[in-house]
Every structure is written in C-alpha cells, then in structure tokens.
Design a protein around this motif. Sequence first.
Motif, mmCIF file in Angstrom:
data_model
loop_
_atom_site.group_PDB
_atom_site.id
_atom_site.type_symbol
_atom_site.label_atom_id
_atom_site.label_comp_id
_atom_site.label_asym_id
_atom_site.label_seq_id
_atom_site.Cartn_x
_atom_site.Cartn_y
_atom_site.Cartn_z
ATOM 1 N N GLU A 71 0.761 -1.335 0.002
ATOM 2 C CA GLU A 71 -0.053 -0.036 0.142
ATOM 3 C C GLU A 71 0.783 1.382 -0.052
ATOM 4 O OE1 GLU A 71 -3.513 2.096 2.444
ATOM 5 O OE2 GLU A 71 -2.834 0.030 3.304
ATOM 6 N N HIS A 72 2.022 1.277 0.703
ATOM 7 C CA HIS A 72 2.732 2.654 0.835
ATOM 8 C C HIS A 72 4.147 2.513 0.314
ATOM 9 C CE1 HIS A 72 -0.282 3.732 3.714
ATOM 10 N NE2 HIS A 72 -0.266 2.667 4.449
ATOM 11 N N GLY A 73 4.523 1.360 -0.314
ATOM 12 C CA GLY A 73 5.955 1.166 -0.887
ATOM 13 C C GLY A 73 6.236 2.340 -1.909
ATOM 14 N N HIS A 74 5.260 3.307 -2.360
ATOM 15 C CA HIS A 74 5.272 4.158 -3.495
ATOM 16 C C HIS A 74 5.703 5.616 -2.608
ATOM 17 C CE1 HIS A 74 1.300 4.704 -2.138
ATOM 18 N NE2 HIS A 74 1.125 5.841 -2.438
ATOM 19 N N ASP A 75 5.694 5.562 -1.278
ATOM 20 C CA ASP A 75 5.694 6.890 -0.502
ATOM 21 C C ASP A 75 7.104 6.761 0.247
ATOM 22 O OD1 ASP A 75 5.501 8.875 1.477
ATOM 23 O OD2 ASP A 75 3.699 7.882 2.270
ATOM 24 N N MET A 76 7.906 7.838 -0.083
ATOM 25 C CA MET A 76 9.111 7.953 0.515
ATOM 26 C C MET A 76 9.176 8.033 1.925
ATOM 27 S SD MET A 76 10.738 11.705 -0.584
ATOM 28 C CE MET A 76 12.211 11.327 0.419
ATOM 29 N N GLU A 77 8.082 8.673 2.815
ATOM 30 C CA GLU A 77 8.027 8.791 3.914
ATOM 31 C C GLU A 77 7.947 7.460 4.800
ATOM 32 O OE1 GLU A 77 8.529 11.404 5.580
ATOM 33 O OE2 GLU A 77 8.849 12.738 3.915
ATOM 34 N N TRP A 78 7.172 6.530 4.195
ATOM 35 C CA TRP A 78 7.183 5.225 4.678
ATOM 36 C C TRP A 78 8.508 4.398 4.716
ATOM 37 C CZ3 TRP A 78 7.628 0.016 2.838
ATOM 38 C CH2 TRP A 78 7.227 -1.030 3.475
ATOM 39 N N TRP A 79 9.275 4.543 3.579
ATOM 40 C CA TRP A 79 10.548 3.976 3.779
ATOM 41 C C TRP A 79 11.526 4.585 4.675
ATOM 42 C CZ3 TRP A 79 11.758 -0.291 1.538
ATOM 43 C CH2 TRP A 79 11.046 -0.931 0.466
ATOM 44 N N LEU A 80 11.445 6.143 5.013
ATOM 45 C CA LEU A 80 12.154 6.460 5.995
ATOM 46 C C LEU A 80 11.676 6.185 7.427
ATOM 47 C CD1 LEU A 80 12.000 10.448 4.824
ATOM 48 C CD2 LEU A 80 14.193 8.982 5.607
ATOM 49 N N SER A 81 10.471 5.641 7.492
ATOM 50 C CA SER A 81 10.158 5.234 8.842
ATOM 51 C C SER A 81 10.501 4.041 8.966
ATOM 52 C CB SER A 81 8.489 4.964 8.751
ATOM 53 O OG SER A 81 8.015 4.001 8.072
ATOM 54 N N LEU A 82 11.020 3.118 8.113
ATOM 55 C CA LEU A 82 11.710 1.890 8.169
ATOM 56 C C LEU A 82 13.089 2.097 8.628
ATOM 57 C CD1 LEU A 82 10.417 -0.474 5.232
ATOM 58 C CD2 LEU A 82 9.412 -0.114 7.430
ATOM 59 N N PHE A 83 13.636 3.039 7.920
ATOM 60 C CA PHE A 83 15.142 3.507 8.438
ATOM 61 C C PHE A 83 15.215 3.880 9.926
ATOM 62 C CE2 PHE A 83 16.081 3.644 4.026
ATOM 63 C CZ PHE A 83 17.442 3.094 3.903
ATOM 64 N N ARG A 84 14.126 4.560 10.320
ATOM 65 C CA ARG A 84 13.956 4.997 11.618
ATOM 66 C C ARG A 84 13.988 3.937 12.506
ATOM 67 N NH1 ARG A 84 10.644 9.412 9.345
ATOM 68 N NH2 ARG A 84 11.817 11.202 9.002
ATOM 69 N N MET A 85 12.883 2.911 12.269
ATOM 70 C CA MET A 85 12.890 1.860 13.136
ATOM 71 C C MET A 85 14.250 0.986 13.316
ATOM 72 S SD MET A 85 9.517 -0.179 11.611
ATOM 73 C CE MET A 85 7.925 0.704 11.265
ATOM 74 N N VAL A 86 14.931 1.048 12.362
ATOM 75 C CA VAL A 86 16.406 0.168 12.378
ATOM 76 C C VAL A 86 17.344 0.624 13.105
ATOM 77 C CG1 VAL A 86 18.359 -0.456 10.831
ATOM 78 C CG2 VAL A 86 16.167 -1.044 10.155
ATOM 79 N N ARG A 87 17.169 2.125 13.010
ATOM 80 C CA ARG A 87 18.273 3.184 13.901
ATOM 81 C C ARG A 87 17.749 3.032 15.247
ATOM 82 N NH1 ARG A 87 22.092 2.708 13.669
ATOM 83 N NH2 ARG A 87 23.115 4.799 13.927
ATOM 84 N N ALA A 88 16.485 3.114 15.339
ATOM 85 C CA ALA A 88 15.880 3.084 17.001
ATOM 86 C C ALA A 88 16.227 1.636 17.643
ATOM 87 C CB ALA A 88 14.361 3.139 17.012
ATOM 88 N N GLU A 89 16.323 0.604 17.108
ATOM 89 C CA GLU A 89 16.748 -0.672 17.514
ATOM 90 C C GLU A 89 18.415 -0.913 17.716
ATOM 91 O OE1 GLU A 89 15.240 -3.354 14.591
ATOM 92 O OE2 GLU A 89 13.192 -3.067 15.049
ATOM 93 N N ASP A 90 19.054 0.048 16.870
ATOM 94 C CA ASP A 90 20.485 -0.184 17.397
ATOM 95 C C ASP A 90 21.266 1.202 17.013
ATOM 96 O OD1 ASP A 90 23.021 -1.062 17.607
ATOM 97 O OD2 ASP A 90 23.114 -1.860 15.372
ATOM 98 N N PRO A 91 20.968 2.234 18.095
ATOM 99 C CA PRO A 91 21.161 3.564 17.788
ATOM 100 C C PRO A 91 22.712 3.967 17.690
ATOM 101 C CG PRO A 91 20.440 3.301 19.743
ATOM 102 C CD PRO A 91 20.142 1.943 19.171
ATOM 103 N N THR A 92 23.572 2.781 18.322
ATOM 104 C CA THR A 92 24.971 3.107 18.321
ATOM 105 C C THR A 92 25.817 2.925 17.114
ATOM 106 O OG1 THR A 92 25.472 1.201 19.491
ATOM 107 C CG2 THR A 92 24.827 2.944 20.919
#
Length: 293
Positions: A71-92
């Motif tokens: 549904e959202h794969g065309h939305d760059m903000e959705w992809w940004l949210s995935l990057f934020r998830m990954v960084r939140a899990e391993d911020p260092t």
Amino acid sequence: RAAKTILTEEVRRGLHRYGYTDVHQSGLSVYRECPAKLGFQIRNTQTSYSINMLLGSVLHKAFALAHDCEEHGHDMEWWLSLFRMVRAEDPTTIYTFKGAPVQWPFIRDLCFQFTNQDALGLITLGQMVTRTIERMEQMGYSIVGNEIQIKHVDGEAHPITFTGTLDNKVVNRGNLGILDTKSYGLWAAYLYGKSASKEDFTNDEITYNNQLRHYHWLNWLKYPNERVEYYGIVVPTNMVPYKKSGAWGPAGVAKGSPVFIAPAIDFSYVLDYQHQVVQWLTQISKGVFYKGM
C-alpha cells in the motif's frame, strides 16, 4: 530435546570477563574466519558497518510489513519510517558509505529512489518485495512468520544470551522450512547505478549454509518439538525484469526465481554445530583470539 544449559559456568564466567555475553551468528562467523577481528570488535563497542548492512535491515523490515509495503511502497516517508525503526533498535552502530558516516539527507535521497523505477528499471523496490512474496505463495510456500526474534538464555549464574532473527518460517504441504532473505546484487543499483544481478544457488550451497544451520539450531533450542525439513534462500533481486531482450531472456520478464529450496541438513550436523559453538566460546572465554585453536 534441547539442553537447558549449553555452557559450563566456568565458560560463562570467562565470557563475562571479556564482555562477550550476547552471542550472534555474525560474531561466531567472524571468529571462524578471523579470531583477532572478533577480539577487536569486543574491545571496541562502537562498531561501524557498510551501508549495505543498513539497507539489508530495511529490506527485511519491508518484508515483515509486506501488506503495508503493497500500500505504501510508493511513499518515501514510509521508507524513511523503516530506516528510523532500524536506527531506533540499534542507535550506536555507525554505517558508512565510501568511508564516511551515512547521514539522513543521503538516506532521504535513497528513499526517493526506492519509490521510482529509475534504479531497477520497470519495477520499484516496493513492487519487488510484493512480487517476491506473491511468487513464493504461487510456489506453495505459506509464510507462517517472518523477522522472528529467537533468544536463548544459557545458565543462571553469569548467563549468556544467544540471539538471532529468522527471516522467514514457511510451510509447504505441511512441512516446515527456514528461509533466509538475501539482498545480493541489489544495492549496487541504488549506490553505483549498476544493473541488479541475477543470483543462483545449488542445493549443496543451501543445505550446507552455515547461517541457515545456525538458525536451525536456534529454532531447536526455542522450539524443540518443531522439525525443520528444508532450508531456503530468498533473492528478491531475481524479480527485477530484464530491461532489454537478449540471449538471457525477453525484456520485461523477471531474471529468475526469487526462491531456492533444498533439504535441511541432517539433524546430527545441527548437534555437531552446537559442539562447535561450545568449542569456539570456550576458546573466547580463555581470551584465545588467534588462528590454530
């Protein structure tokens, strides 16, 4: 049945002394290839990795959220949210590209590329994900779980944690399989403007894959009554269509199958792998970080 305690208290105490208390397949793999490198990583808690590892983690998130991706794969903000998830899990962890730390403006540019067909040609990254899953289902593989976090805490005094993430658990005709998703040949298209490459695997390359055997072992520790019948490697890049017709195939047709399946290794080798893990960790607990153990 899986043993409740794998390591002796002496080994666990030694691992605590060196600060190696959370064991991952990647660390064991490093130790097999270069013990000194793992010793360096243990001493230097702030590690840096190639951007490819960050992108691979984001792709795994997209597969775990496949319905949202459709549904959202065309939305760059959705992809940004995935990057934020990954960084939140391993911020260092620091991710680098061409020797420099990756910054958010560069990530935003990548997310924009993910939403159009310029890099891959005839397909977006989101479409690649959804078509891969559709193809798996057409082949008869039902996904019963993905991005499954497995954790085994070994021992009470000086506990050691074995942690891993199973990319996919699937069922075909009632038989359970473990599949690992690989992004081989994909990121060069976004980072360097190269064509996404086709990948192939033999049965032996899958059955004797060390990473899949490690996940099989972890799954047995957590779910001792489950019987894993087969392994698999998922290569979404193979769903990228050919841009031009040629001897390799007609334009617009996917480069190959995104799924490669082979029988799981005999369970005796899974038990043998546990013995190897104990031997490696015993050496690490003694501070042995050189070849020839």
